[in-house]
Design a protein around this motif. Structure first.
Motif, PDB file in Angstrom:
ATOM      1  N   LYS A   1       0.828  -1.214   0.000  1.00  0.00           N
ATOM      2  CA  LYS A   1       0.000   0.000   0.000  1.00  0.00           C
ATOM      3  C   LYS A   1       0.861   1.261   0.000  1.00  0.00           C
ATOM      4  CE  LYS A   1      -3.547   2.360   2.756  1.00  0.00           C
ATOM      5  NZ  LYS A   1      -4.286   2.335   4.037  1.00  0.00           N
ATOM      6  N   SER A   2       1.904   1.275   0.830  1.00  0.00           N
ATOM      7  CA  SER A   2       2.736   2.479   0.928  1.00  0.00           C
ATOM      8  C   SER A   2       3.536   2.717  -0.352  1.00  0.00           C
ATOM      9  CB  SER A   2       3.680   2.387   2.136  1.00  0.00           C
ATOM     10  OG  SER A   2       4.702   1.445   1.918  1.00  0.00           O
ATOM     11  N   LEU A   3       4.013   1.638  -0.968  1.00  0.00           N
ATOM     12  CA  LEU A   3       4.760   1.789  -2.219  1.00  0.00           C
ATOM     13  C   LEU A   3       3.860   2.285  -3.342  1.00  0.00           C
ATOM     14  CD1 LEU A   3       7.003  -1.408  -2.135  1.00  0.00           C
ATOM     15  CD2 LEU A   3       7.800   0.965  -2.030  1.00  0.00           C
ATOM     16  N   LYS A   4       2.641   1.742  -3.386  1.00  0.00           N
ATOM     17  CA  LYS A   4       1.709   2.097  -4.459  1.00  0.00           C
ATOM     18  C   LYS A   4       1.207   3.535  -4.326  1.00  0.00           C
ATOM     19  CE  LYS A   4      -2.444   0.444  -6.827  1.00  0.00           C
ATOM     20  NZ  LYS A   4      -3.563  -0.519  -6.793  1.00  0.00           N
ATOM     21  N   LYS A   5       0.854   3.924  -3.089  1.00  0.00           N
ATOM     22  CA  LYS A   5       0.237   5.237  -2.892  1.00  0.00           C
ATOM     23  C   LYS A   5       1.237   6.346  -2.636  1.00  0.00           C
ATOM     24  CE  LYS A   5      -3.494   7.527  -0.356  1.00  0.00           C
ATOM     25  NZ  LYS A   5      -4.562   7.376   0.651  1.00  0.00           N
ATOM     26  N   TYR A   6       2.348   6.000  -1.910  1.00  0.00           N
ATOM     27  CA  TYR A   6       3.287   7.048  -1.491  1.00  0.00           C
ATOM     28  C   TYR A   6       4.666   6.916  -2.136  1.00  0.00           C
ATOM     29  CZ  TYR A   6      -0.282   7.762   2.088  1.00  0.00           C
ATOM     30  OH  TYR A   6      -1.462   7.984   2.734  1.00  0.00           O
ATOM     31  N   GLY A   7       4.897   5.795  -2.821  1.00  0.00           N
ATOM     32  CA  GLY A   7       6.170   5.623  -3.518  1.00  0.00           C
ATOM     33  C   GLY A   7       7.353   5.346  -2.625  1.00  0.00           C
ATOM     34  N   ASP A   8       7.095   4.870  -1.400  1.00  0.00           N
ATOM     35  CA  ASP A   8       8.198   4.585  -0.490  1.00  0.00           C
ATOM     36  C   ASP A   8       7.769   3.519   0.517  1.00  0.00           C
ATOM     37  OD1 ASP A   8      10.754   4.849   0.607  1.00  0.00           O
ATOM     38  OD2 ASP A   8      10.681   7.043   0.502  1.00  0.00           O
ATOM     39  N   THR A   9       8.750   2.980   1.255  1.00  0.00           N
ATOM     40  CA  THR A   9       8.459   1.941   2.242  1.00  0.00           C
ATOM     41  C   THR A   9       7.936   2.577   3.532  1.00  0.00           C
ATOM     42  OG1 THR A   9      10.679   2.015   3.190  1.00  0.00           O
ATOM     43  CG2 THR A   9      10.313   0.505   1.331  1.00  0.00           C
ATOM     44  N   PRO A  10       7.185   1.810   4.345  1.00  0.00           N
ATOM     45  CA  PRO A  10       6.696   2.348   5.620  1.00  0.00           C
ATOM     46  C   PRO A  10       7.822   2.864   6.515  1.00  0.00           C
ATOM     47  CG  PRO A  10       5.590   0.285   5.120  1.00  0.00           C
ATOM     48  CD  PRO A  10       6.673   0.447   4.098  1.00  0.00           C
ATOM     49  N   GLU A  11       8.941   2.123   6.566  1.00  0.00           N
ATOM     50  CA  GLU A  11      10.054   2.542   7.421  1.00  0.00           C
ATOM     51  C   GLU A  11      10.573   3.921   7.028  1.00  0.00           C
ATOM     52  OE1 GLU A  11       9.942  -1.894   7.841  1.00  0.00           O
ATOM     53  OE2 GLU A  11       9.740  -0.492   6.180  1.00  0.00           O
ATOM     54  N   ASN A  12      10.663   4.182   5.721  1.00  0.00           N
ATOM     55  CA  ASN A  12      11.128   5.501   5.283  1.00  0.00           C
ATOM     56  C   ASN A  12      10.092   6.580   5.538  1.00  0.00           C
ATOM     57  OD1 ASN A  12      13.639   4.650   4.414  1.00  0.00           O
ATOM     58  ND2 ASN A  12      12.967   4.257   2.326  1.00  0.00           N
ATOM     59  N   LEU A  13       8.818   6.244   5.338  1.00  0.00           N
ATOM     60  CA  LEU A  13       7.740   7.228   5.486  1.00  0.00           C
ATOM     61  C   LEU A  13       7.563   7.685   6.927  1.00  0.00           C
ATOM     62  CD1 LEU A  13       5.238   5.505   3.050  1.00  0.00           C
ATOM     63  CD2 LEU A  13       6.247   7.769   2.695  1.00  0.00           C
ATOM     64  N   VAL A  14       7.938   6.841   7.891  1.00  0.00           N
ATOM     65  CA  VAL A  14       7.851   7.264   9.293  1.00  0.00           C
ATOM     66  C   VAL A  14       9.251   7.357   9.917  1.00  0.00           C
ATOM     67  CG1 VAL A  14       5.503   6.509   9.740  1.00  0.00           C
ATOM     68  CG2 VAL A  14       7.355   4.880  10.019  1.00  0.00           C
ATOM     69  N   SER A  15      10.193   7.824   9.120  1.00  0.00           N
ATOM     70  CA  SER A  15      11.550   8.058   9.619  1.00  0.00           C
ATOM     71  C   SER A  15      11.721   9.533   9.980  1.00  0.00           C
ATOM     72  CB  SER A  15      12.592   7.674   8.561  1.00  0.00           C
ATOM     73  OG  SER A  15      12.516   8.558   7.445  1.00  0.00           O
ATOM     74  N   HIS A  16      12.681   9.807  10.822  1.00  0.00           N
ATOM     75  CA  HIS A  16      12.963  11.184  11.248  1.00  0.00           C
ATOM     76  C   HIS A  16      13.370  12.059  10.061  1.00  0.00           C
ATOM     77  CE1 HIS A  16      14.175  14.399  13.960  1.00  0.00           C
ATOM     78  NE2 HIS A  16      15.324  14.471  13.318  1.00  0.00           N
ATOM     79  N   SER A  17      14.188  11.510   9.172  1.00  0.00           N
ATOM     80  CA  SER A  17      14.651  12.299   8.029  1.00  0.00           C
ATOM     81  C   SER A  17      13.503  12.617   7.072  1.00  0.00           C
ATOM     82  CB  SER A  17      15.793  11.589   7.293  1.00  0.00           C
ATOM     83  OG  SER A  17      15.425  10.280   6.927  1.00  0.00           O
ATOM     84  N   TYR A  18      12.583  11.655   6.874  1.00  0.00           N
ATOM     85  CA  TYR A  18      11.428  11.919   6.009  1.00  0.00           C
ATOM     86  C   TYR A  18      10.533  12.983   6.640  1.00  0.00           C
ATOM     87  CZ  TYR A  18       7.750  10.965   2.581  1.00  0.00           C
ATOM     88  OH  TYR A  18       6.829  11.083   1.561  1.00  0.00           O
ATOM     89  N   TYR A  19      10.370  12.910   7.957  1.00  0.00           N
ATOM     90  CA  TYR A  19       9.581  13.927   8.675  1.00  0.00           C
ATOM     91  C   TYR A  19      10.169  15.321   8.454  1.00  0.00           C
ATOM     92  CZ  TYR A  19       7.936  16.732  12.596  1.00  0.00           C
ATOM     93  OH  TYR A  19       7.426  17.754  13.362  1.00  0.00           O
ATOM     94  N   LEU A  20      11.484  15.434   8.486  1.00  0.00           N
ATOM     95  CA  LEU A  20      12.134  16.735   8.308  1.00  0.00           C
ATOM     96  C   LEU A  20      12.063  17.221   6.864  1.00  0.00           C
ATOM     97  CD1 LEU A  20      15.376  16.319  10.469  1.00  0.00           C
ATOM     98  CD2 LEU A  20      13.286  17.562  11.079  1.00  0.00           C
ATOM     99  N   GLU A  21      12.237  16.298   5.923  1.00  0.00           N
ATOM    100  CA  GLU A  21      12.357  16.690   4.507  1.00  0.00           C
ATOM    101  C   GLU A  21      11.027  16.736   3.765  1.00  0.00           C
ATOM    102  OE1 GLU A  21      15.107  13.781   3.065  1.00  0.00           O
ATOM    103  OE2 GLU A  21      16.641  14.367   4.543  1.00  0.00           O
ATOM    104  N   HIS A  22      10.049  15.955   4.214  1.00  0.00           N
ATOM    105  CA  HIS A  22       8.739  15.880   3.536  1.00  0.00           C
ATOM    106  C   HIS A  22       7.631  15.930   4.593  1.00  0.00           C
ATOM    107  CE1 HIS A  22      11.006  14.532  -0.025  1.00  0.00           C
ATOM    108  NE2 HIS A  22      11.622  13.695   0.784  1.00  0.00           N
ATOM    109  N   THR A  23       7.605  17.008   5.342  1.00  0.00           N
ATOM    110  CA  THR A  23       6.746  17.073   6.534  1.00  0.00           C
ATOM    111  C   THR A  23       5.270  16.891   6.210  1.00  0.00           C
ATOM    112  OG1 THR A  23       8.370  18.598   7.476  1.00  0.00           O
ATOM    113  CG2 THR A  23       6.276  18.376   8.639  1.00  0.00           C
ATOM    114  N   GLU A  24       4.791  17.534   5.174  1.00  0.00           N
ATOM    115  CA  GLU A  24       3.365  17.426   4.855  1.00  0.00           C
ATOM    116  C   GLU A  24       3.015  16.009   4.413  1.00  0.00           C
ATOM    117  OE1 GLU A  24      -0.151  19.633   2.256  1.00  0.00           O
ATOM    118  OE2 GLU A  24       1.808  20.582   2.482  1.00  0.00           O
ATOM    119  N   GLU A  25       3.869  15.397   3.583  1.00  0.00           N
ATOM    120  CA  GLU A  25       3.628  14.024   3.149  1.00  0.00           C
ATOM    121  C   GLU A  25       3.690  13.059   4.329  1.00  0.00           C
ATOM    122  OE1 GLU A  25       5.710  16.163   1.761  1.00  0.00           O
ATOM    123  OE2 GLU A  25       5.620  16.067  -0.419  1.00  0.00           O
TER     124      GLU A  25
END
Length: 241
Positions: free
Chosen positions: A42-66
């Motif tokens: 689901k995460s790859l299809k809808k968001y183009g990334d893995t769950p671990e990356n989508l809820v990582s600290h770096s993703y939060y900083l770089e793609h806050t709205e997403e």
């Protein structure tokens, strides 16, 4: 003796139980494990990334709205209700047998069931705070926000959950170690014991009964007094407290 009877006997003879739980404790309440195969697809299809990356600290900083879009869609289940496992654990605490719940879950279902002494290794969706002024906000503030949740001071309101790349809270970790090391029975449920450092907590257990309840096998099965490969809510619904 059946495995249910053995579990009943262990619980009846114990007066210092600690429960350590993972995502499988909440799946019977309708909260999917976001790291499951379905969650990854689901995460790859809808968001183009893995769950671990989508809820990582770096993703939060770089793609806050997403990050917040993914978080609200996949980690928050406001209307979920406790299942028989949550309810049984609350009863065990009330009669003095269960001393603490150590959980990797962030959903607050143990509190909803009435448990009091809960050590939340990964935080909670129900606690949120401004990163500038520290003001606390309830979950509804996050859910009702369009895009990035903001404080009245202008700061971002961040959920009090431990993201990938972030350390666990040392105080919570140390309390968990203390309870587990003093327990006579450790019941582990709904976790495959592969996410560290949380999975390493099992190594602090020195007691008599190590019980593992999980749908799939774990690396610690051979060290356990009792292994039950089944849904934990289904198992606890058969235990008399």
């Amino acid at each position: 003796m059946s495995k249910i009877s053995k579990l009943q006997e262990i619980i009846d003879s114990s007066d210092n139980i600690v429960f350590f739980g993972g995502a499988g404790v909440s799946t019977e309440s309708g909260i999917p494990d976001f790291r499951s195969q379905n969650g990854i697809y689901k995460s790859l299809k809808k968001y183009g990334d893995t769950p671990e990356n989508l809820v990582s600290h770096s993703y939060y900083l770089e793609h806050t709205e997403e990050f917040f879009n993914y978080y609200k869609d996949n980690l928050v289940f406001k209307d979920a209700k406790p299942n028989p496992a949550h309810i049984a654990l609350a009863k065990l605490e009330k009669i003095g047998k269960l001393k603490a719940i150590v959980t990797q879950n962030i959903d607050g279902l143990h509190q909803k069931a009435g448990s009091k002494n809960i050590l939340e290794l990964h935080g909670s969706i129900h606690r949120n705070y401004c990163q500038i002024c520290g003001k606390e906000y309830e979950l509804n503030h996050i859910l009702k926000s369009d895009g990035i949740p903001k404080c009245e001071c202008g700061g971002i309101v961040k959920p009090d959950v431990v993201l990938y790349e972030e350390p666990l809270n040392n105080a919570v970790l140390n309390f968990s170690i203390d309870y587990i090391s003093q327990a006579d029975t450790l019941i582990i449920g709904g976790t495959s014991l592969v996410v560290y450092p949380a999975a390493g907590l099992i190594n602090y257990f020195n007691g008599k009964n190590l019980v593992l309840i999980n749908k799939s096998e774990t690396h610690y099965d051979n060290l356990s007094s009792l292994v039950i490969n089944d849904a934990i809510g289904e198992i606890f619904s058969q235990i008399k407290i």
